[in-house]
Design a protein around this motif. Structure first.
Motif, PDB file in Angstrom:
ATOM      1  N   VAL A 267       0.832  -1.135  -0.052  1.00 35.64           N
ATOM      2  CA  VAL A 267      -0.042  -0.044  -0.021  1.00 35.64           C
ATOM      3  C   VAL A 267       0.840   1.165  -0.013  1.00 35.64           C
ATOM      4  CG1 VAL A 267      -1.743   1.254   1.228  1.00 35.64           C
ATOM      5  CG2 VAL A 267      -1.795  -1.427   1.189  1.00 35.64           C
ATOM      6  N   CYS A 268       0.449   2.304  -0.728  1.00 38.34           N
ATOM      7  CA  CYS A 268       1.243   3.529  -0.762  1.00 38.34           C
ATOM      8  C   CYS A 268       0.300   4.593  -0.630  1.00 38.34           C
ATOM      9  CB  CYS A 268       1.948   3.780  -2.182  1.00 38.34           C
ATOM     10  SG  CYS A 268       2.805   2.487  -2.757  1.00 38.34           S
ATOM     11  N   THR A 269       0.743   5.642   0.234  1.00 35.27           N
ATOM     12  CA  THR A 269      -0.321   6.688   0.292  1.00 35.27           C
ATOM     13  C   THR A 269       0.261   8.058  -0.060  1.00 35.27           C
ATOM     14  OG1 THR A 269       0.792   7.021   2.388  1.00 35.27           O
ATOM     15  CG2 THR A 269      -1.145   5.603   2.482  1.00 35.27           C
ATOM     16  N   LYS A 270       1.313   8.001  -1.062  1.00 33.61           N
ATOM     17  CA  LYS A 270       1.850   9.138  -1.601  1.00 33.61           C
ATOM     18  C   LYS A 270       1.985   9.220  -3.148  1.00 33.61           C
ATOM     19  CE  LYS A 270       3.267  13.157  -1.631  1.00 33.61           C
ATOM     20  NZ  LYS A 270       2.512  14.349  -1.239  1.00 33.61           N
ATOM     21  N   ILE A 271       1.199   9.780  -3.684  1.00 25.25           N
ATOM     22  CA  ILE A 271       1.253   9.865  -5.436  1.00 25.25           C
ATOM     23  C   ILE A 271       2.221  11.012  -5.587  1.00 25.25           C
ATOM     24  CG2 ILE A 271       0.089  10.152  -7.394  1.00 25.25           C
ATOM     25  CD1 ILE A 271      -2.545   8.782  -6.141  1.00 25.25           C
ATOM     26  N   LEU A 272       3.025  10.604  -6.508  1.00 24.11           N
ATOM     27  CA  LEU A 272       4.200  11.427  -6.779  1.00 24.11           C
ATOM     28  C   LEU A 272       3.909  12.520  -7.914  1.00 24.11           C
ATOM     29  CD1 LEU A 272       7.272   9.274  -6.749  1.00 24.11           C
ATOM     30  CD2 LEU A 272       6.850  10.788  -4.863  1.00 24.11           C
TER      31      LEU A 272
ATOM     32  N   VAL B 183      -0.229   7.970 -13.092  1.00 21.64           N
ATOM     33  CA  VAL B 183       0.211   8.365 -12.025  1.00 21.64           C
ATOM     34  C   VAL B 183       1.675   7.650 -11.618  1.00 21.64           C
ATOM     35  CG1 VAL B 183      -2.033   8.871 -11.123  1.00 21.64           C
ATOM     36  CG2 VAL B 183      -1.066   6.717 -10.401  1.00 21.64           C
ATOM     37  N   THR B 184       2.357   8.133 -10.733  1.00 23.62           N
ATOM     38  CA  THR B 184       3.583   7.436 -10.231  1.00 23.62           C
ATOM     39  C   THR B 184       3.409   7.499  -9.013  1.00 23.62           C
ATOM     40  OG1 THR B 184       4.900   9.587 -10.127  1.00 23.62           O
ATOM     41  CG2 THR B 184       5.016   8.132 -12.430  1.00 23.62           C
ATOM     42  N   VAL B 185       4.174   6.335  -8.482  1.00 22.65           N
ATOM     43  CA  VAL B 185       4.356   6.159  -6.777  1.00 22.65           C
ATOM     44  C   VAL B 185       5.656   5.441  -6.754  1.00 22.65           C
ATOM     45  CG1 VAL B 185       1.828   5.893  -6.518  1.00 22.65           C
ATOM     46  CG2 VAL B 185       3.142   3.951  -7.032  1.00 22.65           C
ATOM     47  N   LYS B 186       6.047   5.380  -5.349  1.00 25.44           N
ATOM     48  CA  LYS B 186       7.352   4.772  -5.124  1.00 25.44           C
ATOM     49  C   LYS B 186       7.137   3.391  -4.423  1.00 25.44           C
ATOM     50  CE  LYS B 186      10.819   7.719  -5.391  1.00 25.44           C
ATOM     51  NZ  LYS B 186      11.665   7.688  -6.512  1.00 25.44           N
ATOM     52  N   ALA B 187       7.173   2.347  -5.013  1.00 28.76           N
ATOM     53  CA  ALA B 187       7.047   1.063  -4.313  1.00 28.76           C
ATOM     54  C   ALA B 187       8.204   0.176  -4.750  1.00 28.76           C
ATOM     55  CB  ALA B 187       5.559   0.557  -4.879  1.00 28.76           C
TER      56      ALA B 187
ATOM     57  N   ILE C 163      -6.803   2.053  -7.017  1.00 29.73           N
ATOM     58  CA  ILE C 163      -6.741   3.409  -6.278  1.00 29.73           C
ATOM     59  C   ILE C 163      -7.823   3.741  -5.517  1.00 29.73           C
ATOM     60  CG2 ILE C 163      -6.164   5.908  -6.823  1.00 29.73           C
ATOM     61  CD1 ILE C 163      -4.395   4.765  -8.997  1.00 29.73           C
ATOM     62  N   GLU C 164      -7.748   4.227  -4.433  1.00 29.20           N
ATOM     63  CA  GLU C 164      -8.755   4.500  -3.546  1.00 29.20           C
ATOM     64  C   GLU C 164      -9.063   6.177  -3.456  1.00 29.20           C
ATOM     65  OE1 GLU C 164     -11.171   2.231  -2.227  1.00 29.20           O
ATOM     66  OE2 GLU C 164      -9.763   0.385  -2.192  1.00 29.20           O
ATOM     67  N   ALA C 165      -9.805   6.743  -4.435  1.00 30.66           N
ATOM     68  CA  ALA C 165      -9.816   8.217  -4.617  1.00 30.66           C
ATOM     69  C   ALA C 165     -11.202   8.624  -3.789  1.00 30.66           C
ATOM     70  CB  ALA C 165      -9.948   8.526  -6.163  1.00 30.66           C
ATOM     71  N   SER C 166     -11.365   9.711  -3.465  1.00 32.92           N
ATOM     72  CA  SER C 166     -12.637  10.159  -2.742  1.00 32.92           C
ATOM     73  C   SER C 166     -13.904   9.894  -3.598  1.00 32.92           C
ATOM     74  CB  SER C 166     -12.646  11.549  -2.689  1.00 32.92           C
ATOM     75  OG  SER C 166     -12.161  12.364  -3.409  1.00 32.92           O
TER      76      SER C 166
ATOM     77  N   SER D  57      -6.275  12.227  -5.892  1.00 34.59           N
ATOM     78  CA  SER D  57      -5.638  13.157  -5.045  1.00 34.59           C
ATOM     79  C   SER D  57      -3.962  12.775  -4.913  1.00 34.59           C
ATOM     80  CB  SER D  57      -6.226  13.369  -3.705  1.00 34.59           C
ATOM     81  OG  SER D  57      -5.477  13.563  -2.604  1.00 34.59           O
ATOM     82  N   THR D  58      -3.085  13.450  -4.612  1.00 31.85           N
ATOM     83  CA  THR D  58      -1.875  12.986  -4.174  1.00 31.85           C
ATOM     84  C   THR D  58      -1.765  12.170  -2.931  1.00 31.85           C
ATOM     85  OG1 THR D  58      -1.215  15.200  -3.339  1.00 31.85           O
ATOM     86  CG2 THR D  58      -0.566  14.983  -5.295  1.00 31.85           C
ATOM     87  N   GLY D  59      -2.911  12.414  -2.143  1.00 39.78           N
ATOM     88  CA  GLY D  59      -3.004  11.545  -0.871  1.00 39.78           C
ATOM     89  C   GLY D  59      -3.779  10.318  -0.898  1.00 39.78           C
ATOM     90  N   ASP D  60      -4.180   9.993  -1.881  1.00 37.09           N
ATOM     91  CA  ASP D  60      -4.830   8.675  -2.078  1.00 37.09           C
ATOM     92  C   ASP D  60      -4.141   7.263  -1.943  1.00 37.09           C
ATOM     93  OD1 ASP D  60      -7.343  10.120  -2.632  1.00 37.09           O
ATOM     94  OD2 ASP D  60      -7.364   9.930  -4.753  1.00 37.09           O
TER      95      ASP D  60
END
Lengths: 587, 431
Positions: free
Chosen positions: B4-9, B16-20, B31-34, B62-65
């Motif tokens: 699980v990542c909570t920071k979208i870069l 979208v990119t994330v670190k994993a 991706i759990e978006a609002s 959101s970047t916090g999703d």
């Protein structure tokens, strides 16, 4: 030998970036070890401690951090008796054996030996103890189908060797030593019946290359007569989709008068390959009376198979072809389609983020095409014999427009150009080779004056036809109209050929000479007609008789009868009665 | 494996990119978006940076999703219960029915081994003369319909679907309009074929990336049925939308475009879908019919152009008719030798004459005097268009061939045609 290891740091489509230690070779093969699978890959660029590798399999499921094992070898094929009749993928894995082991689908990360070690071969020595030999010299031979398959000194041996020992006539497996040779520097080599050779390096174990002169008979009239191909020459067939490139290649692979045909189905439809591989074993080679498959190798990397292996399939096919050429045989290699090979290069180049050239093809496209076709040639071998490799490639230009990089790059280097035209295929004129656009630098089986006569008629006929579109039939003189009809006549009865009829599909050289002489007789004849409609009726009747003639077996009774009908029609051309009678007769 | 990542870069387009770490190529993530949850797929890995293509689109992300990796590639449920059901571009039910979860199969699996294919040998009868006589459709063929928007391609697809003798029909809709979708649903229902159909529908209102999965979903399910011995017909409409979605992703990923913005691997991408058409040795088959709309009626546009090189022919639909020129079925030779001895001759002969008619028609429109021959051709062209080309004509092959000879006899003398004497003897109508 390196045998190093590395670790994946990035994945982008079929390209991976690998961080490695120690030394690796450009074009070295490595294996990605992922989830118990070994995925074959090739180094295509090295920068510092990063190697950029193309993966010959789908990259789905591999991860950053996966290990890569380098082999220390460049991408190679195995050469030896037993290659003929095989159906390989682009990396020389046998597809039927793959199907036996893995069923309907192509497994990921499976590699098979190209030649199974099980078969035994009847070896007869050629060289004697004490002989001096170099790479490519014949040590002995084994019968492979209808051919004498030569067992040669491996091409990678660079020195002069003395035969120390050679096995007697007998039955051996491909991995058994058949000769022991020793160089002046003391290097001793045990020669077996097979060895490996890197696909991207041309085999050059011959005395010299010579000018190709002897025509290669394809039995396709428009090619052999007007736009011939020479043994050891090169030609290309560009054409829009649906113009009949593949059918033309299939017909050539069946009827061409060569010893061995190697078909590289590169990035094209699987269905077409299936036709070849199911039908060839059933078809009889008229030259030998054996199955056509006995002189054929199929390298098949269809469009749904991984892209990187598509690029290598062309090289694999060429290397196998060169190997048989070294035995003094005439080999024809058909690549369908070279555009897919070029596109594979483009895909990789894009992933390497190279600066793109025209239409995003890499800047080295032309030089790659040139060096590919340069592997063709007629060579004089060490024993004075000759072997030839002829390369014919189809090109699939985007939008059917020949002004694109792959077609243009190819036209610069080939000896004959068979351009297919959409207009002709739309009008169901097959083969749809455009007689006005195409050219060949090779010598035809027919005298030059006659060919010039035919080409002139075609060109003038075309001019008149263009003019008639502007001024109409009534504005055209009857003399011009006859020229037009003559142009149409030669096109309909000689240039067009019914590829699905068992007689008309293949016309021997002898028959071509005979029939073409008759066609030229018609072209040379002065006709006089009162009305254009008479001229049209006459030519249509003549055309009808000629087409029927094409369907008659060479020198059969029917053939002779039909010819008499044509002759009498030609004699009685001014007698309206006879025209009428004849045409009624044929109806 | 689950991460699980909570920071979208970064968010660009629908990527979208994330670190994993420990993520595999082409794995799925949620991706759990609002605004709701969406599936996403790994399309590039660079060190620990993971690039994800978001099926529902990145709008509202959101970047916090939260991004949750599922540790597996895309799959689709497979069961007999899918017949008559309608799914969306992510393979989830669109018809308020239950989700199919019993038997998940991987999509976009490996290619079929050519050695396990058989030569196609069965004709698909459509009762459309322009297909049956001139460009016969063959079981396991892959064939697109090229046309401009507005042509009745959906009608042709639906008619073939109803007429063809197949066990299962799978419709993959990519970026289609809602009323197109309803048209297929209603037509197949009226024809009694809905109970053997499965729909994967992505409409123009859905996020464009979701359409990318439709061909793979449809073909993966088709492949399973075919391996069970079923004859499956897959209809894909419209593949140009599919190519446009590919283009969008490629440009977002900053790939060097090759031709009019399309990525260099467009050919391979299309081919890996179309090549799923297959006749398995000892099992069933998949026939693929697709619609490719040509922007500006331009066949040299990269999408129809690449498609034409992949498929086994194409049907051109223009002015409500299947054009004889350019239309082609590459597999027709496999079947038309066994239908009737005059089939091939009629097929080529009538088209050659029709080509001459077109030239004459051109001359006529420029005001030239018409010779007797021209007049014959004009008469022939009219009959050919009304009795062969019109899509309303609905007759079996044999009747269509007979009609062909009647048209010929009506317009020409036997020797004015190109036919071999034996055929004329046998088939030319006696007056």
């Amino acid at each position: 030998m390196s045998s190093h290891r590395g670790e994946i740091v990035a994945i982008n489509g079929n390209m991976i970036t690998v961080k490695f230690n120690g030394d690796i070779i450009q074009n070295e093969v490595g294996y990605v070890l992922s989830r118990g699978r070994r995925l074959k890959s090739e180094v295509i660029k090295i920068n510092g401690d990063r190697a950029f590798m193309q993966v010959f399999e789908y990259t789905k499921g591999i991860s950053v951090g996966d290990e890569v094992e380098f082999s220390g070898e460049m991408l190679s094929v195995q050469l030896g008796p037993g290659l003929l009749t095989q159906i390989y993928d682009g990396l020389q894995n046998s597809l039927p054996r793959m199907a036996e082991d893995h069923g309907f689908f192509l497994p990921v990360g499976v590699e098979l030996d190209a030649l199974t070690g099980d078969d035994k071969w009847e070896f007869t020595p050629i060289a004697d103890k004490g002989d001096t030999v170099t790479a490519g010299d014949y040590l002995g031979w084994v019968p492979e189908g209808i051919f004498e398959h030569k067992i040669m000194v491996p091409f990678y041996l660079r020195e002069e060797y003395t035969v120390q020992e050679i096995k007697e006539k007998g039955t051996y497996g491909i991995n058994e030593t058949v000769a022991r040779i020793k160089s002046a520097s003391g290097e001793q080599v045990d020669v077996t019946m097979n060895f490996n050779w890197p696909v991207k390096i041309p085999i050059s174990a011959y005395r010299e290359k010579v000018q190709p002169e002897e025509p290669l008979i394809t039995k396709i009239r428009i090619i052999d007569t007007l736009f011939p191909v020479a043994k050891g020459g090169t030609y290309c067939i560009p054409g829009p989709f649906g113009a009949g490139k593949t059918v033309l290649q299939q017909l050539t692979s069946r009827y061409a008068e060569v010893d061995i045909v190697i078909i590289a189905a590169c990035g094209e439809r699987a269905g077409e390959v299936v036709e070849t591989l199911k039908e060839f074993p059933e078809l009889v080679d008229p030259r030998t009376g054996k199955s056509l498959m006995e002189r054929t190798i199929i390298i098949c990397n269809t469009s749904s198979m991984p892209v990187a292996a598509r690029e290598s399939s062309v090289y694999t096919a060429t290397t196998l072809a060169e190997y048989y050429r070294q035995m003094g045989l005439d080999v024809l290699m058909l690549a369908d389609s070279t555009s897919r090979w070029a596109q594979a290069m483009r895909e990789i180049s894009g992933r390497l983020e190279e600066i793109p050239g025209e239409e995003a093809y890499p800047a080295y496209l032309e030089s790659r095409i040139a060096s590919f076709y340069e592997r063709a040639g007629l060579v004089e071998l060490a024993d004075g014999g000759r072997g030839s490799l002829t390369i014919g490639g189809t090109v699939s230009p985007a939008g059917g427009n020949f002004e694109e990089p792959v077609t243009q790059g190819t036209l610069k280097v080939v000896g004959a150009f068979h351009g297919l035209s959409r207009e002709r295929s739309d009008a169901r004129k097959y083969p749809s080779i455009d007689p006005l656009e195409s050219w060949s630098k090779y010598k035809s089986i027919i005298e030059e004056e006659k060919i010039a006569r035919a080409k002139e008629t075609l060109r003038k006929g075309q001019d008149v036809s263009q003019m008639m579109k502007v001024v109409g039939e009534e504005g055209t003189s009857i003399e011009d109209f006859i020229v037009y009809l003559k142009g149409e006549f030669i096109d309909a009865v000689y240039l067009q050929q019914d590829g699905f009829d068992k007689v008309d599909a293949a016309t021997k050289a002898e028959r071509q000479k005979y029939v073409f002489a008759k066609v030229v007789e018609v072209l040379d004849k002065d006709f006089s007609f009162r009305e254009k409609s008479d001229a049209r009726d006459f030519f249509y009747a003549l055309r009808h008789k000629f087409i029927d003639w094409n369907y008659k077996e060479w020198e059969s009774e029917g053939f002779k009868e039909q010819e008499q009908g044509i002759d009498s029609l030609l004699k009685g051309e001014n007698n309206e009665e006879s025209v009428h009678q004849n045409s009624e007769h044929s109806g | 494996m689950r991460k699980v990542c909570t920071k979208i870069l970064s968010i660009a387009g629908n990527v979208v990119t994330v670190k994993a770490e420990g993520v595999s190529y082409e794995d799925l993530a949620r991706i759990e978006a609002s605004r709701g949850t969406s599936l996403a797929q790994v399309i590039r890995l660079d060190g620990d940076t993971v690039y994800l293509q978001v099926f529902a689109g990145a709008r509202g992300v959101s970047t916090g999703d939260e991004v949750r990796f599922l540790g597996r590639p895309m799959t689709v449920g497979f069961s007999e219960n899918m017949l008559g059901r309608i799914f969306n571009g992510s393979g989830e039910p669109r018809d308020k029915g239950p989700a199919v979860s019993d038997n998940r199969i991987e999509i976009a699996g490996p290619a079929a081994n050519p050695a396990k294919r058989v030569i196609p040998s069965r004709m698909v009868r459509t009762n459309i003369p322009m297909i049956d006589v001139f460009n016969t459709l063959v079981e396991s063929q892959k064939l697109p319909i090229f046309s401009v928007s507005g042509e009745p391609y959906d009608e042709v697809l639906a008619r073939i679907a109803l007429q063809a003798e197949v066990d299962i029909i799978i419709l993959g809709g990519i970026g289609i309009k809602f009323d197109q979708y309803m048209y297929f649903k209603n037509t197949l229902e009226e024809g009694g074929a809905l109970s053997r159909s499965i729909f994967f529908i992505h409409t123009a209102a859905d996020p464009i990336v979701e359409g990318l999965m439709v061909p793979d979903l449809s073909l993966a399910v088709a492949e399973k049925f075919a391996l069970d011995g079923k004859k499956v017909l897959v209809l894909l409409t419209d593949m140009t939308n599919f190519a446009d979605a590919l283009k969008e992703i490629a440009i977002t990923m900053e790939q060097v475009p090759s031709n009019r913005g399309y990525p260099g691997d467009l050919y391979s991408q299309l081919a890996s879908r179309y090549e799923k058409a297959v006749d398995f040795e000892g099992a069933g088959s998949i026939t693929v019919l697709a619609v490719t709309t040509m922007p500006g009626d331009d066949v040299t546009h990269p999408v129809p152009d690449n498609t034409g090189y992949i498929t086994e022919g194409q049907f051109y639909l223009r002015n409500g008719r299947i054009e004889p020129f350019g239309s082609l079925s590459r597999l027709k030779q496999q079947v038309n030798k066994d239908t009737r001895s005059d089939h091939r001759a009629i097929m080529d002969g009538m088209i050659q004459l029709y080509a001459q008619y077109r030239e004459t028609e051109e001359k006529r429109s420029m005001g030239f005097r018409m010779s007797d021959w021209d007049k014959k051709l004009l008469k022939y062209g009219d009959s050919f268009e009304s009795q062969m080309m019109d899509l309303k004509v609905n007759v079996p092959l044999e009747e269509a061939l007979d009609n062909g000879w009647k048209i010929l006899a009506d317009c020409f003398k036997p020797e004015e045609t190109n036919f071999r004497s034996e055929l004329i003897k046998e088939y030319w109508p006696k007056t």
